[in-house]
Design a protein around this motif. Structure first.
Motif, short mmCIF file in Angstrom:
data_model
loop_
_atom_site.label_atom_id
_atom_site.label_comp_id
_atom_site.label_asym_id
_atom_site.label_seq_id
_atom_site.Cartn_x
_atom_site.Cartn_y
_atom_site.Cartn_z
N LEU A 79 0.81 -1.21 0.00
CA LEU A 79 0.00 0.00 0.00
C LEU A 79 0.85 1.26 0.00
CD1 LEU A 79 -2.77 -1.07 2.56
CD2 LEU A 79 -3.06 -0.73 0.09
N GLY A 80 2.17 1.10 0.08
CA GLY A 80 3.06 2.25 0.07
C GLY A 80 3.01 3.07 1.34
N LEU A 81 2.72 2.41 2.46
CA LEU A 81 2.56 3.12 3.73
C LEU A 81 3.80 3.07 4.61
CD1 LEU A 81 -1.08 1.96 4.59
CD2 LEU A 81 -0.36 4.16 3.64
N THR A 82 4.86 2.42 4.15
CA THR A 82 6.09 2.39 4.94
C THR A 82 6.85 3.71 4.74
OG1 THR A 82 7.13 1.23 3.09
CG2 THR A 82 6.35 -0.10 4.93
N PRO A 83 7.71 4.11 5.69
CA PRO A 83 8.43 5.37 5.57
C PRO A 83 9.32 5.42 4.33
CG PRO A 83 8.64 4.45 7.79
CD PRO A 83 8.00 3.40 6.95
N GLY A 84 9.53 6.62 3.82
CA GLY A 84 10.35 6.80 2.63
C GLY A 84 11.76 6.27 2.80
N TRP A 85 12.36 6.50 4.00
CA TRP A 85 13.73 6.03 4.23
C TRP A 85 13.79 4.51 4.17
CZ3 TRP A 85 14.62 2.51 7.98
CH2 TRP A 85 13.70 2.44 9.04
N GLU A 86 12.71 3.84 4.62
CA GLU A 86 12.71 2.38 4.61
C GLU A 86 12.64 1.85 3.18
OE1 GLU A 86 9.52 -0.97 5.89
OE2 GLU A 86 10.17 0.36 7.53
N ARG A 87 11.80 2.47 2.36
CA ARG A 87 11.70 2.03 0.96
C ARG A 87 13.04 2.25 0.24
NH1 ARG A 87 6.73 4.72 1.57
NH2 ARG A 87 7.40 6.51 0.34
N MET A 88 13.69 3.38 0.54
CA MET A 88 14.98 3.66 -0.08
C MET A 88 16.03 2.66 0.39
SD MET A 88 17.28 7.14 0.12
CE MET A 88 16.00 8.10 -0.68
N ALA A 89 16.01 2.33 1.69
CA ALA A 89 16.99 1.38 2.22
C ALA A 89 16.86 0.02 1.56
CB ALA A 89 16.81 1.26 3.73
N PHE A 90 15.61 -0.43 1.35
CA PHE A 90 15.43 -1.75 0.73
C PHE A 90 15.74 -1.72 -0.76
CE2 PHE A 90 13.31 -2.90 4.66
CZ PHE A 90 13.72 -4.22 4.80
N ARG A 91 15.55 -0.59 -1.41
CA ARG A 91 15.98 -0.49 -2.80
C ARG A 91 17.51 -0.61 -2.90
NH1 ARG A 91 11.65 3.34 -3.46
NH2 ARG A 91 13.05 5.08 -2.95
N MET A 92 18.20 0.05 -1.95
CA MET A 92 19.66 -0.05 -1.93
C MET A 92 20.08 -1.48 -1.61
SD MET A 92 20.47 3.50 0.09
CE MET A 92 22.23 3.14 0.27
N TYR A 93 19.39 -2.09 -0.69
CA TYR A 93 19.68 -3.49 -0.32
C TYR A 93 19.53 -4.40 -1.53
CZ TYR A 93 19.00 -8.00 2.07
OH TYR A 93 19.08 -9.31 2.47
N ARG A 94 18.40 -4.22 -2.25
CA ARG A 94 18.15 -5.04 -3.45
C ARG A 94 19.24 -4.80 -4.50
NH1 ARG A 94 12.62 -3.84 -6.32
NH2 ARG A 94 13.74 -1.88 -6.69
N GLY A 95 19.58 -3.53 -4.69
CA GLY A 95 20.61 -3.22 -5.68
C GLY A 95 21.95 -3.82 -5.34
N SER A 96 22.30 -3.83 -4.07
CA SER A 96 23.59 -4.39 -3.65
C SER A 96 23.62 -5.90 -3.75
CB SER A 96 23.90 -3.96 -2.21
OG SER A 96 24.04 -2.55 -2.12
N PHE A 97 22.57 -6.56 -3.27
CA PHE A 97 22.58 -8.01 -3.19
C PHE A 97 22.28 -8.68 -4.53
CE2 PHE A 97 22.95 -7.21 1.18
CZ PHE A 97 23.26 -8.39 1.84
N ALA A 98 21.82 -7.89 -5.49
CA ALA A 98 21.52 -8.47 -6.80
C ALA A 98 22.75 -8.53 -7.69
CB ALA A 98 20.42 -7.66 -7.50
#
Length: 481
Positions: A393-412
């Protein structure tokens, strides 16, 4: 009904954790309840088989809820009772207010009812000047304190006897001793006349039996029977899912519910109410009303991830084993239902993930709640599903979404992963002390403020593996000697 907590979940938790009396009282009582449950379930024997049977019965009812509700309604009416269907909390309250106006009621006496708490009945009655009094000892205590229940089974779990004695002394104008018999005797004296004078008695409903139109109450105090027999009008509030097909099915829950809730083999009273008083009856209400409350439950039907939560029998066993509940009590959850069951059912009933979407995070996901549930509701899975729903639903904080995008980018990508690990290692000396990270960084503070986080090893597993591989292969080139 629009309900919103006064402060965010983290703030509510901070207030609770700072209350040492609350933590001590909750821990002491939940230890006793869980110990009693383990002993009584072991004495019964074949506990897992009883749980399987309970789960099958409740799942069958929920899957065929329309049929059993129709059967119940028909049989209650045959016995002379009145049935009301309330789609929302506001509707349920309005039905009750209409009954009080029709009867010109000035006083309402209540037995324990979580559904009446869910729809905030007391507040509505007070607003129109109708006297409403709780007769369950725990509910009576917290009403005097102006608080909501803190536990499904033991509403005043967060209070100790010294606090209760002080409150009783304040309202009586005399010094009341803190020993339990004295406190109980005082409440009994205060409430006795109320039973005789109340215009309407209100009760909950642990189970309704579809085949007979009966409602069943499990209680440990005589107030439940007095509330349902002495006032001329009895109104029972029932969540629409709290059905059993027959009395034969009730046998399973006579064994499961008391053991799971309080560790008893059976509660002091198992009361079966079959509508209003008949001519040949010696006692009983002259008029009986059953208010069947939906209030969001029908939205859960057909949801593969969450429908099983409607199997809940409100025993409170999941609260007693939950490490989060045991540290913060019930009020920190912000609504009527606390603990793991509250963290699941509140966002679903309120249908507002924006306000209540933090509750599924009030869990360690240890799975103790699922193991404790007498009808095997997979609560820890549902908590994960609700977290996923909040993300979608996009209700998580912006910093959290950014952190997981960075996590995905690193681990991929192996190269980016190795680079990020090297960068993290360079930061460790600035954060670590004696082998532990004690401060941060950023949102890790929520963890490191309360716990020591082990700092990364000087040499990573991949680096160690490469070194060992090189040593095993030996030197390159030339003859080995």
């Amino acid at each position: 009904m629009s309900v919103k907590p006064a402060m965010p979940l983290k703030e509510r938790m901070k207030h609770a954790i700072a209350d040492e009396t609350l933590i001590e009282a909750v821990k002491k009582t939940t230890d006793r309840l869980e110990g009693g449950k383990l002993a009584s379930s072991e004495a019964l024997g074949n506990w897992q088989e009883w749980r399987e049977q309970g789960s099958r019965i409740r799942s069958h009812v929920v899957q065929h809820l329309d049929y059993y509700l129709g059967q119940l309604i028909q049989n209650v009416k045959k016995r002379g009772g009145h049935v009301h269907i309330a789609d929302t909390a506001e509707h349920a309250v309005q039905i009750f207010l209409d009954i009080t106006k029709q009867k010109n009621a000035k006083s309402v006496l209540k037995s324990k009812s979580m559904v009446s708490e869910e729809v905030h009945l007391n507040k509505a009655l007070e607003e129109i000047g109708v006297k409403v009094l709780e007769s369950d000892l725990g509910e009576y205590i917290i009403q005097l304190f102006g608080e909501a229940p803190s536990h499904i089974i033991i509403p005043a779990i967060h209070k100790n006897r010294y606090q209760i004695a002080d409150k009783f002394s304040a309202i009586s104008g005399e010094q009341i001793s803190e020993d339990t018999p004295t406190l109980t005797a005082f409440a009994r004296r205060k409430l006795r006349q109320e039973f005789l004078e109340a215009d309407i008695g209100v009760s909950g409903c642990n189970f309704a039996i579809a085949e007979s139109g009966s409602i069943v109450m499990f209680t440990n105090e005589g107030n439940g029977r007095m509330v349902t027999t002495l006032p001329p009008v009895h109104v029972a509030f029932m969540g629409m899912e709290r059905l059993l097909p027959s009395f034969e099915d009730l046998e399973t829950f006579v064994n499961l519910l008391p053991r799971s809730a309080t560790g008893q083999k059976i509660t002091s009273y198992v009361s079966v109410i079959n509508g209003p008083r008949k001519e040949e009856d010696l006692d009983g209400a002259q008029e009986f009303h059953l208010i069947i409350v939906d209030n969001g439950r029908s939205n859960i039907l057909g949801d593969d991830e969450f429908q099983e939560v409607l199997n809940c029998i409100r025993c409170g066993a999941c609260l007693n084993v939950c490490p989060v509940y045991r540290h913060i009590g019930g009020h920190a959850y912000g609504d009527v239902y606390p603990g793991p069951i509250g963290a699941v059912i509140t966002p679903l009933l309120r249908d507002d993930m924006k306000v209540w979407g933090d509750l599924p995070y009030a869990s360690s996901l240890c799975g103790a709640c699922t193991d404790a549930c007498p009808v095997k509701i997979p609560l820890h899975d549902m908590l994960v599903h609700l977290r996923a729903r909040k993300v979608k639903l996009g209700l998580t904080p912006g910093w959290e979404r950014m952190a997981f995008r960075m996590y995905r980018g690193s681990f991929a990508n192996p190269g980016r992963y190795r680079l990020s690990m090297r960068a993290a290692k360079l930061m460790v000396p600035f954060m670590a002390k004696d082998g532990y990270i004690e401060k941060g960084p950023l949102h890790m503070l929520g963890w490191t403020n309360a716990r020591h986080f082990p700092s990364p090893a000087p040499q990573s597993f991949r680096e160690k593996w490469a070194q060992l591989s090189a040593e095993l292969e030996g030197p390159k080139g030339g003859d080995s000697k």
